[in-house]
Design a protein around this motif. Structure first.
Motif, short mmCIF file in Angstrom:
data_model
loop_
_atom_site.label_atom_id
_atom_site.label_comp_id
_atom_site.label_asym_id
_atom_site.label_seq_id
_atom_site.Cartn_x
_atom_site.Cartn_y
_atom_site.Cartn_z
N LEU A 203 -6.43 6.15 5.59
CA LEU A 203 -5.39 5.15 5.84
C LEU A 203 -6.00 3.79 6.13
N PRO A 204 -5.37 2.74 5.66
CA PRO A 204 -5.87 1.41 5.95
C PRO A 204 -5.43 0.95 7.34
N SER A 205 -5.94 -0.20 7.77
CA SER A 205 -5.56 -0.69 9.11
C SER A 205 -4.18 -1.33 9.12
N TYR A 206 -3.59 -1.53 7.94
CA TYR A 206 -2.23 -2.09 7.92
C TYR A 206 -1.47 -1.55 6.73
N LEU A 207 -0.14 -1.54 6.88
CA LEU A 207 0.72 -1.14 5.77
C LEU A 207 1.94 -2.04 5.73
N PHE A 208 2.39 -2.33 4.53
CA PHE A 208 3.64 -3.05 4.36
C PHE A 208 4.77 -2.04 4.18
N LEU A 209 5.89 -2.28 4.83
CA LEU A 209 7.05 -1.41 4.64
C LEU A 209 8.21 -2.27 4.19
N TYR A 210 8.86 -1.83 3.15
CA TYR A 210 9.94 -2.61 2.60
C TYR A 210 11.27 -1.95 2.92
N LEU A 211 11.99 -2.51 3.87
CA LEU A 211 13.27 -1.91 4.28
C LEU A 211 14.42 -2.90 4.06
N ALA A 212 14.49 -3.41 2.88
CA ALA A 212 15.56 -4.36 2.55
C ALA A 212 16.51 -3.71 1.54
N VAL B 284 -1.46 4.15 11.85
CA VAL B 284 -1.79 2.83 11.30
C VAL B 284 -1.51 1.74 12.34
N PRO B 285 -2.52 1.00 12.74
CA PRO B 285 -2.29 0.05 13.84
C PRO B 285 -1.36 -1.12 13.50
N TRP B 286 -1.36 -1.57 12.24
CA TRP B 286 -0.51 -2.71 11.90
C TRP B 286 0.52 -2.30 10.85
N LEU B 287 1.80 -2.40 11.21
CA LEU B 287 2.85 -2.20 10.21
C LEU B 287 3.56 -3.52 10.02
N ILE B 288 3.73 -3.88 8.77
CA ILE B 288 4.44 -5.14 8.48
C ILE B 288 5.73 -4.78 7.77
N ILE B 289 6.84 -5.04 8.43
CA ILE B 289 8.13 -4.60 7.89
C ILE B 289 8.93 -5.79 7.38
N LYS B 290 9.24 -5.77 6.12
CA LYS B 290 10.17 -6.78 5.61
C LYS B 290 11.54 -6.12 5.59
N SER B 291 12.45 -6.70 6.33
CA SER B 291 13.73 -6.03 6.44
C SER B 291 14.88 -7.01 6.57
N SER B 292 16.02 -6.61 6.04
CA SER B 292 17.21 -7.46 6.14
C SER B 292 18.38 -6.65 6.69
N TYR C 205 0.85 -1.19 0.00
CA TYR C 205 0.00 0.00 0.00
C TYR C 205 0.88 1.23 0.00
N SER C 206 0.52 2.21 -0.80
CA SER C 206 1.23 3.46 -0.69
C SER C 206 0.60 4.20 0.48
N TYR C 207 1.44 4.83 1.31
CA TYR C 207 0.81 5.43 2.47
C TYR C 207 0.59 6.93 2.34
N SER C 208 0.44 7.37 1.11
CA SER C 208 0.16 8.81 0.96
C SER C 208 -1.35 9.09 0.94
N THR C 209 -2.11 8.01 0.93
CA THR C 209 -3.56 8.19 0.86
C THR C 209 -4.11 8.81 2.15
#
Ligand code: GDP
Length: 921
Positions: A620-629, A651-659, A613-617
């Motif tokens: 806001l949705p209840s969750y967002l994916f963040l890509y930090l790899a 945003v209550p749920w952030l899902i971070i994919k990170s390495s 999801y782009s978070y400029s909207t």
């Protein structure tokens, strides 16, 4: 040999090396069995997880209706009880799959991870994580709606039902009832053959009863002309120890058992110490082993030194939950004994060993007479068989139906001959034909001393391993208390009291909002709805999703945890199988593991930067994916801007994919600045404190660490850890790196030079010699070989004695395999116990070790085609480096040199384009 498989992913050392350890089996499998297994392997490859056929079959499963979309049919095995039971019931399920042309899939929970190699080539027998019922499968019980027995009992189906569902549940556990047991009738088998998915929960070796189903009779007689070796062949085929287990086995074997001419295994399983007192069992063992001439008597008149010279050496391997037996025998036989631990499973051992054991008959208050006897079949016993004649519809004595099954009481066992005496194979007594769980445990516990004397070595190492599994339920986290014993000095770096109080507040928050709490459930509802509902809960979460190797993962978890601390979120770890059993739970009375039924779990793997999801909207949705790899782009990096953080807070749920260790960039977000300066007055110890707080080795890993440490490193006065990491993209030649290591360690006076003029042993070591142990960790064995040769052939110029050790050399990075991650964690931790550290530039593996150790390492600078001069240099901060940090000034909207903004975030010593935290005081 049945095991001809080659599995590409996991090398499975034991498959090739077992022949070196085991006496070859005199029992040959029939050629029909071998052909059958080969065609099974083809079937499994065609229908196995994620094939087209499997995907079609899953669709069928989901639809609930049988169609002709695929000819693949499955048995899904679900675990129950301890490892011995599991191995035996998997074998039964596998034979059933062979007989019914089904594919066997194993529902492998965390506690079974990393035990076995994949048995079938180019495919997997593990039930995929995204299987429809995965999150609930363990809770299927006897009266589950789709249970075959239950459906019959409640007249939901009968033998003429045409519209059968696409799956059924089979309950084949010790306390199953009459309707469940109808599984063993021909008529029921005919009906079940139409159902593509059978989910089977079993904890018994029900295999002997398959021999009593007449439709299987002919096939079974071709498969197994010799009835006594069914488990022997199938067990050896299915259960090859994983590399990690194999290392434990071989290490133990070589250390203790290899030298002996004869090895005597004694398995002591006492189910109730009251009815089987220690003295009785001990007397029984001694009397049995001496009468049967397994072990010699001792001459109590003489002391140990007077033994005859041409003695035969025997090693006694004891496996028992109670140390007392070992202690007692050790006193008698002095050095000849080997200790080991705990629970064991004699049936599996005897079957894999291929031998009829000596059985110590059970003691129930009084001593049995005779005390022990030779088993008449090496087959495991089925201790709760059906006693129902399907045709006659009456109770029958199952053990008299065919000559190759025999019994005592209500148990049956497969055997060679026609009639012979047998033993009580599991002490269960029939109670009105009902085996309730209570009856099982009460009678079982009350009656049995079931002990087996084995001339077979396999069992002990398995039990060492099993013991860590037994602990799993209530993981005690031994390392939490014991790590101080292994760390030579406590950390000189003290956490701020503000950090301590922040952590304790966090723990409370995690307990309140953690998995399966009411708040969590409400938050999940909100997540599913997609909408933010401010009234539903005040818990907010950050879910971490893995990428890359273990070092990267540990560093990114730490970064996400600090982010959680700063934003009052709860950290949940998406733990795939490859990460299981590595760490203790860090937070009390709760869990940091993302529950299996989390809504997006199956999507995590595929999630890449472009599809979040782009978070400029505005809405806001209840969750967002963040890509930090590593390959994140400009938009992803906006995460590090204050205005984006303000938005994300909602945003209550952030899902971070990170390495990555993105933590240093959090120090550049001005809204976090004040809090961070209170938390970490000393900027160099952020990972040191958070890493030590978060990552405690699980009991299983702890045993591996301490075992290795005690055996190899403990004696040395100084331990030098050398971490050699060669990156595959641009490998530096071996000679360059070897020269670099030697010149670094000699220049820095960590290791002495050798005197190549003299052979080892020609000069006596000086009196005040310092013993040094070198711990090498590397994917390659070459550095270890070279160093061992060097210090093994010549004395050192200083007279010091240097021992060189390397726990493993896996060859290749395989971060998706649990056993590799476990081994990596063991080695990272061992490095963190060293007195001195030499690490490879750019490696997160080394960063974690130095951070946990709390030491600035000597860094071997990265070499390409030229040798670096100097070869290594001391790090200026023990913090890990952030390799791909953003270089964007959020306010000015221009590029900026991030390493110049604040004094405590600067360029890394080992990578010019990385930043890290430094101490400024
Ligand atoms: P990095 O790639 O060096 O930054 O470290 P990572 O830990 O992220 O990834 C490397 C992975 O390769 C490790 O997690 C291990 O699985 C494996 N590996 C690399 N070096 C070693 C080693 O010395 N010992 C072991 N056991 N595994 C290693």
């Amino acid at each position: 040999m049945l095991a001809l498989n080659s599995n590409k992913e996991e090398s499975c050392l034991s498959r090739n090396q077992l022949v070196l350890y085991r006496k070859s089996s005199p029992h040959k499998p029939s050629s029909y069995l071998i052909t059958k297994l080969r065609s099974y392997e083809k079937l499994h490859k065609r229908c196995g997880p994620h094939t087209k056929s499997y995907n079609r079959s899953i669709k069928q499963l989901v639809s609930g209706q049988i169609d002709n979309s695929t000819d693949c049919r499955y048995v899904v095995w679900v675990a129950f009880c301890g490892l011995g039971n599991r191995i035996l019931s998997i074998t039964s399920a596998f034979l059933y799959a062979l007989l019914t042309n089904r594919v066997l899939l194993i529902n492998q929970e965390q506690d079974m991870g990393g035990l076995f190699c994949e048995p079938f080539p180019d495919t997997s027998w593990i039930l995929p994580e995204d299987f429809l019922f995965k999150s609930e499968i363990n809770s299927f019980e006897q009266n589950y709606n789709y249970s075959y027995g239950y459906m019959l009992k409640s007249n939901i189906i009968n033998y003429s039902t045409e519209l059968l569902p696409s799956y059924m549940f089979l309950y084949l556990s010790h306390d199953y009832d009459h309707h469940d047991k109808l599984f063993f009738c021909d008529k029921d088998q005919a009906l079940l053959s139409k159902v593509p998915w059978l989910i089977m929960k079993s904890n018994v070796y029900f295999l002997p009863s398959l021999f009593l189903i007449s439709s299987f009779e002919q096939e079974l007689s071709k498969l197994f002309p010799d009835k006594e070796t069914v488990f022997h062949h199938l067990g050896r085929y299915l259960f090859q120890p994983s590399n990690l287990v194999w290392r434990l086995i071989t290490q133990y074997y070589q250390d203790y058992l290899a030298k002996a001419e004869k090895r005597i295994g004694i398995q002591i399983r006492v189910f109730d110490a009251e009815t089987s007192p220690f003295e009785y069992v001990m007397d029984q063992i001694l009397a049995c082993t001496q009468t049967e001439k397994l072990l010699p008597e001792v001459d109590t008149e003489k002391t140990i030194a007077a033994q005859s010279e041409n003695q035969t050496s025997k090693a006694v391997l004891i496996t028992s939950l109670f140390p007392g037996y070992f202690e007692k025998l050790k006193n008698i036989f002095s050095d000849e004994l080997v200790t080991s631990a705990w629970s064991t499973f004699g049936y599996v051992a005897q079957g894999l060993g291929g031998m009829r054991p000596w059985i110590l008959y059970k003691i129930n208050q009084t001593k049995p007479d005779p005390l022990c006897g030779r088993g008449m079949s090496m087959e495991p016993c089925y201790y709760a068989p059906p006693v129902y004649g399907c045709k006659a519809k009456t109770t029958v004595h199952t053990a008299t139906l065919v000559p190759h099954s025999t019994t005592a009481a209500n148990t049956i066992i497969l055997a060679m001959g026609s009639v012979f005496l047998s033993w009580n194979c599991f002490g269960l007594r029939e109670r009105g034909n009902v085996y309730s769980r209570k009856t099982f445990s009460r009678v079982g516990a009350g009656l049995i001393v079931f002990s087996v004397v084995l001339v077979f070595i396999y069992q002990n190492s398995i039990t060492r391993f099993i013991s860590s599994y037994i602990d799993m339920g209530e993981e005690s986290c031994i390392s939490r208390n014991e790590s101080v014993l292994y760390r030579k000095s406590s950390s000189p770096y003290k956490p701020s009291s503000y950090l301590l109080s922040k952590l304790s507040t966090y723990e409370k928050l995690h307990e309140k909002c953690g998995p399966n709490t009411d708040s969590y459930k409400r938050s999940i509802k909100q997540l599913k709805s997609g909408r933010i509902d401010d009234n539903s809960t005040d818990c907010r979460y950050v879910v971490w999703v893995a990428e890359f190797g273990l070092g990267n993962r540990m560093l990114s978890i730490t970064s996400v945890f600090l982010y959680a601390l700063l934003t009052n979120r709860v950290l949940l770890i998406n733990q795939e199988h490859d990460m299981s059993n590595l760490f203790c739970e860090p937070f009390p009375n709760t869990s940091w593991i993302l529950p299996h039924d989390f809504p997006f779990k199956s999507k995590f793997k595929k999630f890449k930067q472009k599809n979040h999801y782009s978070y400029s909207t505005e809405l806001l949705p209840s969750y967002l994916f963040l890509y930090l790899a590593h390959e994140y782009d400009h938009d992803d990096k906006l995460f590090f801007c204050d205005q984006d953080q303000a938005l994300l807070t909602k945003v209550p749920w952030l899902i971070i994919k990170s390495s990555m260790y993105f933590l240093p960039s959090l120090f550049l977000i001005s809204s976090f600045e004040q809090e961070l300066s209170k938390l970490f007055p000393d900027k160099e110890t952020v990972f040191h404190h958070l890493g030590r707080y978060l990552f405690l080795p699980s009991d299983r890993v702890w045993r591996l660490i301490t075992h290795y440490y005690d055996d190899c490193l403990a004696k040395a006065e100084k331990i030098i850890g050398i971490q050699v990491r060669i990156f595959e993209d641009k490998p530096t030649p071996f000679e360059y790196v070897m020269d670099q290591i030697l010149s670094c360690t000699q220049k820095e006076k960590l290791l002495p030079e050798v005197d190549t003029e003299k052979p080892i042993g020609s000069s006596s070591p000086s009196k005040n010699q310092t013993d040094k142990a070198v711990l090498i960790t590397s994917l390659s064995p070459d550095y270890y070989k070279k160093m061992t040769k060097m210090y093994g052939q010549h004395p050192t110029k200083t007279g010091e004695v240097v021992g060189v050790y390397q726990p493993s050399h896996a060859g290749k990075q395989r971060s998706n395999i649990n056993s590799h991650n476990i081994q990596a964690w063991v080695e990272i931790y061992l490095l963190s116990l060293c007195d001195e550290l030499v690490t490879s530039a750019r490696s997160t593996f080394g960063y974690v070790a130095q951070g946990l150790r709390g030491m600035r390492p000597l860094i071997l600078y990265k070499t390409d085609d030229t040798k670096p001069d100097p070869p290594c240099g001391r790090g200026i901060s023990m913090e890990p480096c952030y390799h791909a940090h953003p270089i964007y000034n959020c306010k000015a909207k221009t590029t900026v040199d991030t390493a110049t903004l604040v004094p405590y975030v600067r360029q890394c010593e080992d990578i010019s384009w990385g930043i890290k935290l430094f101490n400024t005081s």
